[in-house]
Scaffold this motif. Structure first.
Motif, short mmCIF file in Angstrom:
data_model
loop_
_atom_site.label_atom_id
_atom_site.label_comp_id
_atom_site.label_asym_id
_atom_site.label_seq_id
_atom_site.Cartn_x
_atom_site.Cartn_y
_atom_site.Cartn_z
N MET A 1 0.74 -0.88 -0.23
CA MET A 1 -0.46 0.24 -0.14
C MET A 1 0.68 1.50 0.11
N LYS A 2 0.49 2.18 -0.89
CA LYS A 2 1.73 3.33 -0.53
C LYS A 2 0.70 4.22 0.23
N SER A 3 1.09 5.37 0.74
CA SER A 3 0.78 6.48 1.56
C SER A 3 0.49 7.67 0.44
N LEU A 4 -0.22 8.17 1.04
CA LEU A 4 -0.60 9.41 0.68
C LEU A 4 0.22 10.64 1.35
N HIS A 5 1.87 10.67 0.15
CA HIS A 5 2.32 12.45 0.97
C HIS A 5 1.71 13.17 0.73
N LEU A 6 1.08 14.39 1.31
CA LEU A 6 0.85 15.64 0.13
C LEU A 6 1.53 16.84 1.30
N SER A 27 -13.80 3.64 2.05
CA SER A 27 -12.98 2.08 3.54
C SER A 27 -11.71 2.27 1.93
N LYS A 28 -12.23 1.76 0.92
CA LYS A 28 -10.90 1.06 -0.22
C LYS A 28 -10.44 2.26 -0.49
N PHE A 29 -10.48 3.52 -0.79
CA PHE A 29 -9.43 4.77 -0.86
C PHE A 29 -8.77 4.41 0.57
N ALA A 30 -9.14 4.58 1.62
CA ALA A 30 -8.62 4.54 2.92
C ALA A 30 -7.34 3.35 3.12
N LYS A 31 -8.04 2.45 2.75
CA LYS A 31 -7.04 1.30 2.65
C LYS A 31 -5.87 0.70 1.37
N THR A 32 -6.46 1.55 0.60
CA THR A 32 -5.73 2.00 -0.88
C THR A 32 -3.98 2.89 -0.28
N PHE A 33 -3.81 3.31 0.46
CA PHE A 33 -3.58 4.88 0.13
C PHE A 33 -2.89 4.70 2.25
N ASN A 34 -3.90 4.13 3.40
CA ASN A 34 -2.94 3.80 3.88
C ASN A 34 -2.98 4.88 5.31
N THR A 35 -4.14 5.25 5.11
CA THR A 35 -4.63 7.02 6.30
C THR A 35 -5.71 6.45 6.79
N HIS A 149 -19.15 4.08 -11.23
CA HIS A 149 -17.96 4.43 -11.66
C HIS A 149 -17.12 3.78 -11.21
N THR A 150 -16.35 2.85 -11.87
CA THR A 150 -15.38 1.93 -10.61
C THR A 150 -14.32 2.23 -9.59
N TYR A 151 -14.24 2.05 -8.73
CA TYR A 151 -12.83 2.23 -8.06
C TYR A 151 -12.25 3.23 -7.95
N ALA A 152 -11.27 2.46 -9.35
CA ALA A 152 -10.24 3.28 -9.77
C ALA A 152 -10.23 4.34 -10.26
N SER A 153 -10.91 4.77 -10.74
CA SER A 153 -11.57 6.42 -11.70
C SER A 153 -11.99 7.58 -10.64
N GLN A 154 -12.72 6.54 -9.89
CA GLN A 154 -12.77 7.20 -8.77
C GLN A 154 -11.71 7.75 -8.36
N ALA A 157 -9.82 10.51 -10.14
CA ALA A 157 -10.50 11.93 -9.97
C ALA A 157 -10.00 12.33 -8.97
N VAL A 158 -9.83 11.34 -7.49
CA VAL A 158 -10.05 12.21 -6.13
C VAL A 158 -8.51 13.00 -6.43
N LEU A 159 -7.46 12.27 -6.18
CA LEU A 159 -5.90 12.29 -6.86
C LEU A 159 -5.46 13.56 -7.43
N LYS A 160 -6.60 13.34 -8.50
CA LYS A 160 -6.14 14.55 -9.43
C LYS A 160 -6.49 16.26 -9.26
N ARG A 161 -7.58 15.61 -8.15
CA ARG A 161 -8.40 17.11 -7.56
C ARG A 161 -6.76 17.76 -6.39
N LEU A 162 -6.83 16.57 -5.38
CA LEU A 162 -5.67 16.20 -4.68
C LEU A 162 -4.24 17.40 -5.43
N ALA A 163 -4.18 16.54 -6.11
CA ALA A 163 -2.51 16.94 -7.05
C ALA A 163 -2.64 18.09 -7.30
N GLY A 164 -3.88 18.64 -7.70
CA GLY A 164 -4.62 19.90 -8.31
C GLY A 164 -4.53 21.25 -7.64
#
Length: 190
Positions: A1-6, A27-35, A149-154, A157-164
């Protein structure tokens, strides 16, 4: 799992009508990014008394704010007033609030939570849940994603917003040339 470092931590809150897909996404987003992740519905099942529940939920959130990690919440924020309180708390602790509005048409949402296999609520409870949800008000920090939509596309979209939302480095100033001199009756002026 990757951590979400912002550069600044976010408080991400999934909002929407019952059955939209908020819990599945958050829940899946939190698990994916270990938040850190707080599921208010699960917490309410543990702490039955409403007054105690709010104290425990706020205490837990305040403790997570100390980590300065992005936090994902689910099961809170149906009303504009609740979201304003969450915004105030997040900003006070140096967090950027972002509401992830998971949208799904009501018929699909109802099928998921009130009519499908393993229904979690009655149709009447579903209808009440729809009536309780207030659409985001103007000025609320919201990102809309589709609950179909699939979790991957969701997540994309969130990561794109966070990066922006990353702070943009100031553009280096380039020395501007002096203004052109214009001759007026034999003399130059600026």
């Amino acid at each position: 799992m990757k951590s979400l470092h912002l550069s600044r931590p976010y408080l991400l809150l999934a909002i929407g009508i019952p059955g939209a897909g908020k819990s599945a996404f958050s829940s899946k987003f939190a698990k994916t990014f270990n938040t850190p992740f707080i599921d208010y519905v699960e917490l309410a099942g543990i702490v039955k008394d409403e007054a105690t529940f709010h104290k425990v939920a706020n205490y837990t959130l305040k403790q997570l704010f100390l980590t300065k990690q992005t936090i994902v919440l689910d099961g809170r924020g149906e009303k504009v007033a609740d979201r304003r309180q969450i915004i105030d708390m997040a900003v006070k602790h140096g967090y950027i609030p972002l509401f992830i509005w998971v949208q799904t048409e009501p018929a699909t949402a109802e099928q998921r939570v009130a009519r499908g296999k393993g229904a979690k609520m009655t149709v009447k409870q579903f209808d009440e849940g729809i009536l309780q949800f207030q659409n985001p008000a103007k000025g609320e920090p919201v990102l809309v994603i589709s609950g179909r939509h699939t979790y991957a596309s969701q997540a994309r979209a969130v990561l794109k917003r966070l990066a922006g939302d990353r702070p943009v480095e100031e553009t280096p100033r380039i020395a501007t040339p002096p203004p052109r001199q214009t001759p007026v009756r034999g003399r130059f002026i600026r």
